[in-house]
Each structure stands twice: as C-alpha cells, then as structure tokens.
Design a protein around this motif. Structure first.
Motif, PDB file in Angstrom:
ATOM      1  N   PHE A  56       0.841  -1.196   0.000  1.00 26.57           N
ATOM      2  CA  PHE A  56       0.000   0.000   0.000  1.00 26.57           C
ATOM      3  C   PHE A  56       0.874   1.243   0.000  1.00 26.57           C
ATOM      4  CE2 PHE A  56      -2.816  -3.189   1.534  1.00 26.57           C
ATOM      5  CZ  PHE A  56      -4.123  -2.758   1.333  1.00 26.57           C
ATOM      6  N   ASP A  57       0.481   2.244  -0.778  1.00 23.46           N
ATOM      7  CA  ASP A  57       1.045   3.581  -0.662  1.00 23.46           C
ATOM      8  C   ASP A  57       0.086   4.349   0.238  1.00 23.46           C
ATOM      9  OD1 ASP A  57       1.653   6.348  -1.004  1.00 23.46           O
ATOM     10  OD2 ASP A  57       2.583   5.938  -2.926  1.00 23.46           O
ATOM     11  N   GLY A  58       0.504   4.569   1.493  1.00 20.10           N
ATOM     12  CA  GLY A  58      -0.388   5.182   2.477  1.00 20.10           C
ATOM     13  C   GLY A  58      -0.777   4.183   3.537  1.00 20.10           C
ATOM     14  N   MET A  71      -7.173   4.606   3.802  1.00 17.05           N
ATOM     15  CA  MET A  71      -7.313   5.418   2.594  1.00 17.05           C
ATOM     16  C   MET A  71      -6.152   5.258   1.630  1.00 17.05           C
ATOM     17  SD  MET A  71      -9.030   8.872   4.205  1.00 17.05           S
ATOM     18  CE  MET A  71      -9.643   9.463   2.621  1.00 17.05           C
ATOM     19  N   GLY A  72      -5.194   4.412   1.967  1.00 15.22           N
ATOM     20  CA  GLY A  72      -4.082   4.174   1.063  1.00 15.22           C
ATOM     21  C   GLY A  72      -4.518   3.376  -0.158  1.00 15.22           C
ATOM     22  N   SER A  73      -3.674   3.377  -1.188  1.00 16.76           N
ATOM     23  CA  SER A  73      -3.991   2.653  -2.419  1.00 16.76           C
ATOM     24  C   SER A  73      -2.975   1.544  -2.649  1.00 16.76           C
ATOM     25  CB  SER A  73      -3.990   3.607  -3.613  1.00 16.76           C
ATOM     26  OG  SER A  73      -2.763   4.306  -3.707  1.00 16.76           O
ATOM     27  N   ILE A 127      -8.652  -6.196   4.571  1.00 22.88           N
ATOM     28  CA  ILE A 127      -8.532  -4.868   3.960  1.00 22.88           C
ATOM     29  C   ILE A 127      -8.152  -4.998   2.485  1.00 22.88           C
ATOM     30  CG2 ILE A 127      -7.075  -2.800   3.912  1.00 22.88           C
ATOM     31  CD1 ILE A 127      -7.198  -2.782   6.934  1.00 22.88           C
ATOM     32  N   VAL A 128      -7.307  -5.968   2.167  1.00 26.56           N
ATOM     33  CA  VAL A 128      -6.957  -6.201   0.763  1.00 26.56           C
ATOM     34  C   VAL A 128      -8.197  -6.627  -0.008  1.00 26.56           C
ATOM     35  CG1 VAL A 128      -5.555  -7.571  -0.816  1.00 26.56           C
ATOM     36  CG2 VAL A 128      -4.593  -6.808   1.365  1.00 26.56           C
ATOM     37  N   MET A 129      -9.008  -7.486   0.596  1.00 28.21           N
ATOM     38  CA  MET A 129     -10.243  -7.928  -0.052  1.00 28.21           C
ATOM     39  C   MET A 129     -11.170  -6.736  -0.334  1.00 28.21           C
ATOM     40  SD  MET A 129      -9.827 -11.224  -0.329  1.00 28.21           S
ATOM     41  CE  MET A 129      -8.081 -10.815  -0.583  1.00 28.21           C
ATOM     42  N   GLN A 130     -11.276  -5.825   0.628  1.00 37.10           N
ATOM     43  CA  GLN A 130     -12.123  -4.645   0.443  1.00 37.10           C
ATOM     44  C   GLN A 130     -11.618  -3.775  -0.702  1.00 37.10           C
ATOM     45  OE1 GLN A 130     -12.056  -2.696   4.240  1.00 37.10           O
ATOM     46  NE2 GLN A 130     -13.433  -4.147   5.220  1.00 37.10           N
ATOM     47  N   LYS A 131     -10.314  -3.545  -0.704  1.00 33.71           N
ATOM     48  CA  LYS A 131      -9.731  -2.636  -1.695  1.00 33.71           C
ATOM     49  C   LYS A 131      -9.822  -3.185  -3.112  1.00 33.71           C
ATOM     50  CE  LYS A 131      -7.716   0.453   1.186  1.00 33.71           C
ATOM     51  NZ  LYS A 131      -7.799   1.932   1.102  1.00 33.71           N
ATOM     52  N   THR A 132      -9.799  -4.498  -3.238  1.00 33.01           N
ATOM     53  CA  THR A 132      -9.772  -5.115  -4.568  1.00 33.01           C
ATOM     54  C   THR A 132     -11.116  -5.719  -4.960  1.00 33.01           C
ATOM     55  OG1 THR A 132      -8.941  -7.178  -3.571  1.00 33.01           O
ATOM     56  CG2 THR A 132      -7.311  -5.625  -4.416  1.00 33.01           C
ATOM     57  N   ASN A 133     -12.158  -5.386  -4.234  1.00 29.52           N
ATOM     58  CA  ASN A 133     -13.472  -5.971  -4.490  1.00 29.52           C
ATOM     59  C   ASN A 133     -14.025  -5.508  -5.840  1.00 29.52           C
ATOM     60  OD1 ASN A 133     -16.022  -7.042  -4.447  1.00 29.52           O
ATOM     61  ND2 ASN A 133     -16.685  -5.998  -2.584  1.00 29.52           N
TER      62      ASN A 133
END
Length: 431
Positions: A198-200, A204-206, A230-236
């Motif tokens: 993650f950057d951040g 709220m990081g990407s 959190i990875v699952m959420q970000k890549t859903n």
C-alpha cells in the motif's frame, strides 16, 4: 516544488495564492495523522518543530491570516512538547496548539476545520469557504526549507509498516523504489506468503505494484498479507453486484459517516439503494464521499459501500457529471459527538492489532543509487522535463518545470547522478 504532502499533492504555491476577494483568518497545520499504523507526521512535528512553526508563520504571511493553529492529537506527547516549547521560545503569540481526540478520521480536513474552529465547510467546498487554509505538517516544514534555505523538495519522510520485520520511519529521496524502502525495514514478514503493498495507510491508502516508487505524497508504505480483509475490500471487483443483492438498508453506513455527521446531505445508504435500483437522483451524493472507509468498517454484512461509491463516482465523472451539491449546513447533527470512532476500534475491527507496533524515526542518510521520479506527482498538469538522457544532475537541480499557464509543480533531482531515461518519469543513476 512544494506540494500537499498529506495525499492530494495540490501545488502549494497555488494554494497559498488566495484570491483578494477571499478573506483568510486561520492557517491550520494538520498533524492529526489519523491513518492507523503511520507515525511520520507526529515524528516530524517533534524533531522539526522549529521548521513547522516557521512554515505556519510563512503561510500566514502569504495568505494574510492573523492566526495559526497546529492541530495534533493529545496522545502525541513528544510533538506537543516540542511545538509548544518552540512557540514559546519564538514568541509567536498568534500561533497556538489545538489538541485533538484520538478518533478516526480526525485528519479529514472537513473534520479538522470543524474541530479547531467549529466552522462547517459547505458540501463540495474548500476550507477557503470558512476562512481557513489547511496544510499537512510535512508541507509546512517543506515551505520553511524552501523559503529560508532555498531547498527544493528532494526527500520524503515516511513510515514503513505492517507486515515487515522492523517497522521504521525514515527520510528517503523522492523516487526511491518502494522495494528498497521495504528492504530497509527488514523485508516482508509474511512467512513467505504473498503480500500486497500500500502507498499510504490501511484505510485510505492505495494498492501499488512492486515497481512503485516513493513520491512527494507518500506518507507511508504498508505491507499486508494478500488474504487480509482490507486487501479484499480494496480489490473488491463485485462491490456493485453485492450491494444489489445483499444491502439491507440498515443505514449504519450513513449514521457513522463523518460528512453526514457534519450536517452534509450525504446519505450513503441511499446511494446503495440507487445502485440497487440501477438509477437514482441520490447517486450524485457520491461526490461528497471522503472515502474514509468507515462505511466498510461498520457494515453488518461486510459489504463495501466505499468501493461502490468509488465505482459510481468514476462512472459519473466519465459521463461528464459534476458535483451539484453546495449546501451550507447550519449545524452538525446532534449525534456527532457520540459517533466518533476511536482509532483503537478501527485498528481492532480491521485486524491490525498485531501490526500496530512502534516505528522509530531513523534520520540516517541511506545510500540510494537509483531513483525513478514520476512527472505526475501533483494535482494539475505534469511538469515538463528540462533534462535529457546523458545529462549530469546534482541533487536539488531542476529536472522538470511548470508548463506555462498550467497548474503544476517543479521537480528536482533527488540524488547526484546521470539521467538515463526520460519518459513519464525521469530515471537517474547515482554517480
């Protein structure tokens, strides 16, 4: 070359060039650093208190503001002590410290402005609308360096954290490969398993690739196992389909939203209802979403409203739809004081407790022999290269300039060396 170091990257020279018709009375230094696991803002406030206070003073001079406020959390004892001592020593009676509670997202500028001034920024508005300018503490330190020492932005303080062996904060040249930053933190600590970068911070990081580099906006690099929630959420990729089939309209996402609680006419559950229906006038409310992720955090059936909001917002922008919401709330909602979420709960609910470890600041100069400096590190147009392959550059030398008439920011070499590539980035190899 100074840009907003808190994430957006807005060119600071433009931000401080306030129109004469706008009256600014307060500069706010945002040192809330509400992202879990990150430490660098509070650490820089502690070790560069003199630069921070000077940066606030310079921002006040540039905007005509009569008051400066440095907002830090009550628990940042070292930073508070250092900043308060510096203010006292310097005799700057028009600069003060405001102590924030430890809740998320205290660093959202709408929230920070309200906490400090009790003024509510209008929907879709800016702090300028209520007489304030908000800058991140690292931005203000960079302003002091630029004005007093003519030093351009060539380095970035950041925290490397999460699933690494030795979480650490450090100061690296802009353009340093993220892989090098991870190596300096002891490498991944995932028992050989796959991980995501993650950057951040986690909220709220990407997610970035292994070839990512440190930019002027990089406040942290975080690793998490690929299987982490959190990875699952970000890549859903199926957020919209899941909302359509499973959203029960409980309204929890709305009731916890920091923008809704500030009085904005933002009702996250209605966006999800609009997604279910396929169309709705309420969908434009996504422009008011600050993407803090509390809606994902609170959803009782583990949907990802934030992700759905991002997808809807992207689609509206692609179709040329602009934010129509400009209401100025008269008051915050009465439940706001009781619905602020402590950072400890955010960390626990997101299964981050084992990663919430100290990351001491190491101010050593690390030998970095290769940097890849992206041209686009700011809001607006990318700067235009003024170097070509084969050129020899010195640290601090101009390598890309603001295009005529454009909103942009200069770029400078972050190490001594030779330019070997100029594309949408400038690659420099150390001598």
């Amino acid at each position: 070359g100074v840009v907003g170091a808190g994430g957006a990257g807005f060119p600071t020279h433009a931000k401080l060039a306030v129109p004469p018709t706008v009256k600014i009375d307060t500069i706010i230094a945002n040192g809330a650093e509400c992202e879990p696991l990150l430490r660098i803002d509070q650490q820089m406030a502690a070790v560069r208190a003199d630069k921070l206070v000077r940066g606030v003073e310079l921002a006040m001079q540039a905007t005509g503001a009569l008051k400066g406020v440095i907002a830090l959390k009550k628990k940042y004892h070292a930073a508070l002590d250092a900043v308060e001592a510096e203010i006292k020593k310097s005799g700057r009676g028009n600069i003060s410290v405001f102590q924030l509670d430890n809740f998320y997202p205290a660093g959202d500028e709408f929230v920070t402005v309200y906490e400090v001034t009790r003024r509510i920024i209008p929907e879709g508005g800016l702090p300028l609308a209520v007489g304030c300018v908000v800058d991140n503490v690292v931005t203000l330190i960079n302003i002091a360096d630029a004005v007093d020492e003519k030093k351009p932005v060539t380095q970035r303080p950041l925290t490397v954290t999460g699933a690494v062996k030795n979480p650490v904060s450090m100061i690296l040249p802009v353009g340093t490969p993220v892989s090098k930053a991870i190596e300096l933190a002891g490498g991944p600590d995932t028992n050989g398993g796959p991980y995501v970068i993650f950057d951040g911070g986690p909220m709220m990081g990407s997610i970035v690739g292994a070839d990512a580099v440190v930019t002027k906006k990089t406040s942290g690099i975080m690793l998490l196992p690929s299987s982490h929630e959190i990875v699952m959420q970000k890549t859903n990729r199926h957020a919209v389909k899941q909302i359509k089939s499973a959203c029960e309209q409980c309204q929890d996402c709305t009731e916890i939203c920091p923008r809704y609680l500030l009085g904005h006419n933002f009702e996250c559950h209605k966006i999800q209802r609009g997604v279910q229906a396929g169309k709705s006038d309420s969908l434009t409310q996504v422009f008011m979403c600050c993407e803090c992720g509390l809606c994902d955090w609170v959803c009782p059936v583990k949907l990802t409203p934030r992700r759905a909001n991002q997808l809807v917002k992207s689609e509206l922008i692609k179709n040329g739809v602009k934010n129509p919401h400009v209401k100025k709330p008269l008051a915050v909602r009465e439940m706001r004081e009781y619905r602020r979420v402590s950072l400890a709960r955010v960390i626990a609910r997101n299964d981050l407790v084992k990663y919430d470890r100290p990351a001491s600041l190491n101010e050593s100069s690390f030998e970095i022999n290769e940097v890849i400096i992206p041209l686009r590190q700011n809001v607006g147009a990318p700067p235009e290269p003024v170097v070509k392959p084969g050129d020899i550059v010195k640290k601090g030398g101009l390598i890309a300039r603001i295009p005529d008439g454009k909103l942009s920011a200069n770029l400078h070499a972050s190490i001594d060396g030779k330019v070997v590539e100029v594309k949408d980035y400038i690659k420099i190899m150390g001598a």
